[in-house]
Structures are given as C-alpha cells and as structure tokens.
Design a protein around this motif. Structure first.
Motif, short mmCIF file in Angstrom:
data_model
loop_
_atom_site.label_atom_id
_atom_site.label_comp_id
_atom_site.label_asym_id
_atom_site.label_seq_id
_atom_site.Cartn_x
_atom_site.Cartn_y
_atom_site.Cartn_z
N HIS A 259 0.84 -1.20 0.00
CA HIS A 259 0.00 0.00 0.00
C HIS A 259 0.88 1.25 0.00
O HIS A 259 0.70 2.14 -0.83
CB HIS A 259 -0.90 -0.04 1.24
CG HIS A 259 -1.71 1.21 1.49
ND1 HIS A 259 -3.07 1.24 1.38
CD2 HIS A 259 -1.34 2.46 1.86
CE1 HIS A 259 -3.51 2.46 1.66
NE2 HIS A 259 -2.49 3.21 1.96
N GLU A 260 1.83 1.30 0.91
CA GLU A 260 2.62 2.51 1.08
C GLU A 260 3.67 2.66 0.00
O GLU A 260 3.83 3.73 -0.58
CB GLU A 260 3.30 2.55 2.46
CG GLU A 260 2.34 2.59 3.63
CD GLU A 260 1.49 3.84 3.67
OE1 GLU A 260 1.85 4.84 3.02
OE2 GLU A 260 0.44 3.82 4.34
N HIS B 264 0.55 3.97 -3.28
CA HIS B 264 0.48 5.44 -3.36
C HIS B 264 1.43 5.99 -4.41
O HIS B 264 1.19 7.05 -4.98
CB HIS B 264 0.79 6.07 -2.00
CG HIS B 264 -0.35 6.04 -1.04
ND1 HIS B 264 -1.59 6.54 -1.36
CD2 HIS B 264 -0.46 5.56 0.22
CE1 HIS B 264 -2.41 6.39 -0.32
NE2 HIS B 264 -1.74 5.79 0.65
N GLU C 176 -6.85 6.46 -1.02
CA GLU C 176 -6.63 5.28 -0.16
C GLU C 176 -7.09 4.01 -0.87
O GLU C 176 -6.46 2.95 -0.76
CB GLU C 176 -7.34 5.45 1.18
CG GLU C 176 -6.73 6.51 2.08
CD GLU C 176 -5.23 6.38 2.22
OE1 GLU C 176 -4.73 5.26 2.43
OE2 GLU C 176 -4.53 7.40 2.09
N HIS D 245 -10.44 6.33 5.33
CA HIS D 245 -9.94 4.96 5.22
C HIS D 245 -11.07 3.95 5.38
O HIS D 245 -11.10 2.91 4.72
CB HIS D 245 -8.86 4.69 6.28
CG HIS D 245 -7.62 5.49 6.08
ND1 HIS D 245 -7.52 6.80 6.45
CD2 HIS D 245 -6.42 5.16 5.53
CE1 HIS D 245 -6.31 7.24 6.15
NE2 HIS D 245 -5.62 6.27 5.60
ZN ZN Z 1 -2.60 5.29 2.53
#
Ligand code: ZN
Length: 644
Positions: free
Chosen positions: A422-423, A427, A450, A507
């Motif tokens: 995810h990070e 992104h 997100e 989120h």
């Molecule tokens: Zn995030």
C-alpha cells in the motif's frame, strides 16, 4: 526488558499500548543524542495540533488538567465517585483525541459529569468560570462535529476544526483557493497548507501563516530550537541540509522552501535515524487543503527492510504489469524508497493514535519527479499483534475453523506485506493526465487515493511474483489477507461507528467501498451469509483477484482523469451507507467481547546523560511512564498559547 507490558490502561473505547524500540541500544551515542533532539522537536508542536482541531481545545485542557492535578494531589476527599470517574474518563478521552472531539468519529464527547460538578471544582481552586467554555463542553448542539463530510452542507460552517475562522463559508474559501490554482505550473506549491484563512478588518480574506513570528510562532520557535541542536549531531551533510531547509521553512512559511525541504528529505536515505516534522496530512480539513501538524522519529529496521527493498527494486515491474490503462501508468518509476522502521517517538497528529504505514511527501509533482519515502512502522504493528493475541475477536467473527487457521497462520505477516505494498507501491503508482487538477476529486479525494493504494496491494498480494520474491511462503497465504480485509470492510469495521451513523472517515469509506464493490461483482464467490450471526464466506478466492483488478483500473482512471462525478458515485454508493440491522448485530457481538475498538501508544521517555560540564554525552530510554503522567508532562514542557 523482561517485564515489558504491551497493554496499558483501558478507558471508554480506547486501549493504550506501549511499543518497544529495540534498535535504540544498537545506535551510537551520537545517534542516540540525535534521536533525543529530534524527539523533543516532535513533541514541541503538540499544541499546534490541539488548536488546529478546535479553537477551544487548549483552554479546555487547561481547566481540566488543573482540576485533575488537584484531585490527584488529594485536595478533595472523593465523595461522588461516579462523577469523578466520569471526569477522569472524559479527560483521558480529550487527551487521546487531542481535543474535545473523538479522533475517529469526529463527534464531540459528551461528559458523563455535570456542569455544576466542574464549576464547583473550578471555584474551589480559584478558577474563574468561563461561560463560553462551559457551553462548548456541555451543550451538545455547540460545535458537535470536528469535521463534517455531509454531502450538500456548508462543510466549514458545520465543522469545529480551526483551519478557517468561524465566519468563513465554504464557497468563499473554495473561490479563494481556486484563484490560487496554477494549472499551467508543473511545480505548484501546496497552497493553503500552512495557514488559517480569516477575514481582515476590511472583510478581505487573508491567510494567517503558521511560522516563526506568525501564528503558532511560539511553538514553532521551540521546534526550531530543537532542530538546531539536532543539526549539530546530524549523521551526514545531506541530513544536516534537510534540517536546515526545514528550519528555513519554519522561519519564512514559504511553501516553495517546503517543497525544497521535501525533495532534500526524499533524497536523503543513508542515515539510520530519520524523521518527519511539520504540517503534513490534510485529513482534518473538510476541504483537504490545510495540513495538521505531526512529528515522529524513526530508526531503520535492517532485517525487515529487506522485504520492502524487494518491492521497491521491482517497482517498475509492478507498474508495468498492473491492470490499469497504460495512459495512467508511470513510465519510469523513480525513487520509491521503502523501509521498515521502528518508531522512536510519536508526536502531533501521530500521537497517541498512530498510522502504521506512512508515505511522504504528499505533493504530486515532487512524488512524480523525485519519488517518495515509504515506511512501515514495524514495532507498532508488532505491538498491535501482541495485544490482539487471544482476545477472542477472530473466533467470534471468522466463519469457520479452516479460515481461522488460515488467519492464525498468515495474517500478521500478510498484514505487514499489505501495508508495504500500500505505502511503497500503491500510493507511488500511476500518474495524473497532463492538466488534471490534483484536487479535482475534492472531498472524495482522500477516499479514492486510499482505495487506489489498497487495491494495488490487494491485487499484487495474490500475484505469483510475491512467492517468486520470497515475500510469501506459498500461494495460499494471500487468502488470509483477502479474508481479513473483506471481513473488515463489510462487517467488523462497523463496530467503530456509533449506532445510527454513516461511514465518514476516508480509510473506512475506502475499505467499505472496495469490499462491497468486489462482493457485488464477484458472481457469488464472496458473500455475507446472514443469520443469527452473519459471516463472510469466500468460496472462490481466485475469482476475486480479477475483480480487484477491474476496480483498481477504474479507480486509477478516476484519479488520473480527475473524474469528480464518478468518484462521488463510487464513494456515495459503496462507501458510506450502513445497513442498520447488520450494524446493530456487529455492535452487539463486539460488545460481548469487551474489547476496545481504538488503540494508541504511550511513548517511551528519553533521558539525556550529561558529563561534568553539563554536555549531553548519551541518552537513555525508559518505558514505564504512565498515561496521565505523560500527558501532563507534555503539557508542562510545552506550555500552550491561547489562540486569538
Ligand atoms: Zn494510505
């Protein structure tokens, strides 16, 4: 540290945890001193955040703490136990939320004690009664919500946050900032990010800038003081330059200096000790422009960083193979540095509730041209996992024994991997089409962003590439992540929502959106079986991945084209509404487990070791500080200023 306890106290819906910083001992004394100075800088901006959250937070904290301290000192023979207990709980919640509104639901806390009680205690210790503050505390109709996301309302007028003066209306703020937009500038600053919008005496809109000599100048000067100490013990010239540019930004408030600082910061990857300090995330502003203050310090976790290194080394492969339209892909995936770190201190908007993965900076063009730094905070995820052991949650909500075993076996590791993906890839992936306004999705922007990162992670966590890179032990492990993610999005995250309310936090909206959309398009591969107890049943895991891929492609299209209407439809149709009966059932089952839905962290405490001349020669770490001691100490070490 044999007596280390991960769990600390519980109150209201909160469980406090502690985290360990095992890497601290392995640092050199000089690096430990650097951690100390940067930690002080990370704590020094705390009151900025309190004031940003609501303009009454600091004066309210001051009177609550005054009563609390007298009570702890034994001033009163505690007679009315019920009201005292309610008072303590209220203050603990206010501390936790950095203000009088719940950190997650954004609703104002309702005190369980009476106005007479508080006024009586204040009089006894010689505090004047401020009618306005009393109204804010006790009248549920006054400033009921920190941040409103209600479609169709004036989001500023209905929000208690303090990024705009109380008389500013949403449309004038939007007009003001639309006029600043530089669509033809490839390197726009993050305008509006570091100021409060107000009317001047003539009624003109002006920005009061957060800088030395400006708004929050006292706190910022204190941050600068600690940063100056830190620069003297920086690990290398590049890190020293990062700190110097940050100081320059705090002194001038100049947003192009801020971009310069983030670029230098992204490039500096050699040091063991790293930090974030400043106006960072925009979740607290209903218009998504103004950044809350946060700070933290971290140390590299070398062993676990191997994992994220694998991902960033293969970033281009992931970008090339993703199911999104080639027009929206990044041609050259640059400079995503990903590492696993240990948090050494949490401050501002990361304290006491913290993110477990952070990817910065937030400026789109800086990310595209210079890359970003992505971290997974390993010692925090580990503290969560330790605290969750044997609490009965999975046994209650997971459909059957086989799935339970699947989760027990793989979930902690796969959760970490999801955060990494995810990070450090999610992104960082994709790009906007030329000329597309980065703020085009407005209030839906955070949720869509997100969702994009989560979908990227869900898509690739099931890819054979994961096994090839030895990031998963086999091709079954991903199923644990699919199950726990979807169960959370469809069912269990509802326990964080008050009865009668909708989903509001970005989120949570994103998770609901993904889980519901995938279920609806899964042709029965995934279903919620309702009964006395509802369960998620996934009968065909392999069928889900293509569906995840389709949604990823669509969400990336929405982002790349700035398709506001589509973003709104997706979020409003899938991410917001709550099925009342299902919600009620989840709350009932959850309540029976007697668990706290929210968790946060007590920081370790650092002590400077001085030689005969008073110079700091080393730093020691201590874990035992109590929650209320820590909160009171932070308040005392960084005395607040009254806003306005
Ligand atoms: Zn995030």
């Amino acid at each position: 540290m044999t007596d280390f306890q991960y769990n600390d106290i519980r109150f209201a819906d909160i469980q406090m945890l502690r985290y360990q910083v095992p890497g601290f001992e392995a640092l050199t004394p000089r690096q430990r001193i650097l951690v100390y100075y940067l930690s002080e800088a990370a704590l020094a901006g705390r009151d900025i955040l309190w004031d940003q959250n609501c303009r009454y937070n600091l004066p309210i904290r001051r009177i609550l703490e005054a009563v609390y301290v007298e009570m702890k000192n034994g001033k009163w023979k505690v007679k009315n136990e019920g009201e005292w207990e309610a008072f303590e709980t209220y203050l603990k919640r206010v501390w936790f939320a950095n203000g009088i509104h719940h950190h997650y639901s954004m609703d104002k806390f309702q005190p369980g004690f009476s106005r007479e009680f508080l006024e009586g205690k204040l009089r006894e210790i010689g505090y004047p009664i401020d009618e306005e503050l009393m109204e804010v505390i006790f009248n549920p109709d006054v400033l009921p919500k920190r941040e409103s996301q209600e479609d169709g309302e004036d989001l500023l007028q209905t929000s208690a946050m303090n990024y705009y003066a109380p008389d500013i209306r949403q449309n004038e703020a939007e007009q003001f900032y639309n006029a600043m937009k530089q669509t033809d500038n490839p390197h726009p600053v993050m305008y509006g990010m570091n100021s409060r919008l107000e009317h001047d005496e003539k009624g003109q809109l002006v920005e009061r800038v957060w800088k030395s000599g400006g708004m929050y100048g006292k706190q910022i000067d204190r941050i600068i003081y600690w940063l100056r100490q830190a620069r003297e013990v920086a690990e290398n010239d590049a890190q020293q330059a990062v700190i110097d540019t940050l100081i320059d930004f705090y002194q001038t408030g100049d947003l192009s200096t801020f971009d310069q600082y983030t670029i230098q910061w992204v490039m500096e990857t050699a040091s063991e000790v790293d930090f974030t300090n400043g106006f960072t995330e925009v979740y607290g502003d209903p218009l998504g422009l103004k950044a809350s203050w946060e700070g933290y310090v971290n140390l590299k976790d070398h062993k676990a960083t191997w994992r994220t290194q694998q991902l960033s080394d293969n970033a281009q492969w992931f970008e090339d193979h993703s199911p999104v339209d080639p027009r929206f892909k990044k041609e050259i995936c640059c400079g995503i540095t990903a590492k696993v770190v240990e948090a050494a201190i949490l401050g501002g908007d990361l304290y006491p509730a913290s993110a477990i993965g952070i990817n910065l900076p937030n400026s789109n063009w800086v990310r595209q041209e210079h890359g970003s730094k992505s971290v997974t905070i390993g010692n925090l995820t580990h503290a969560y996992a330790e605290a969750a052991k044997g609490n009965g949650f999975r046994q209650e909500f997971v459909a059957d024994v086989e799935t339970l075993q699947l989760l027990d076996k793989y979930d902690e590791a796969l959760d970490d991997l999801h955060t990494d993906l995810h990070e450090c890839l999610g992104h960082g992936s994709g790009k906007l089409l030329p000329g597309v306004d980065p703020d085009a999705l407005k209030a839906y922007g955070s949720t869509i962003e997100e969702a994009r990162a989560d979908l990227f992670a869900l898509y690739y966590i099931a890819d054979p590439k994961m096994a090839e890179l030895r990031l998963v032990p086999n091709m079954e492990a991903y199923k644990s992540q699919y199950y726990s993610y979807m169960m959370n999005g469809l069912l269990t995250q509802l326990v964080r929502i008050e009865p009668g309310r909708q989903i509001e936090e970005a989120h949570m909206r994103n998770r609901a959106l993904i889980a519901r959309w995938v279920m609806e398009h899964s042709n029965g591969a995934m279903e919620v079986e309702k009964g006395e107890k509802s369960y998620l049943v996934i009968s065909d895991y392999a069928a889900l991945r293509p569906v995840v891929g389709r949604l990823l492609a669509e969400v990336q299209r929405i982002k790349s084209e700035g398709d506001y209407e589509a973003a709104r439809d997706l979020v409003e149709n899938y991410g917001v509404k709550v099925d009342a009966a299902l919600h009620e059932e989840m709350l009932r089952r959850y309540r029976a487990l007697d668990l706290a839905p929210y968790k946060g962290f007590i920081n370790p405490r650092y002590h400077a070791v001085r030689n005969k001349n008073g110079e700091i020669v080393d730093v020691e770490i201590e874990y035992g500080e109590k929650y209320d001691e820590q909160m009171l100490r932070y308040g005392k070490e960084n005395p607040d200023v009254v806003s306005e």
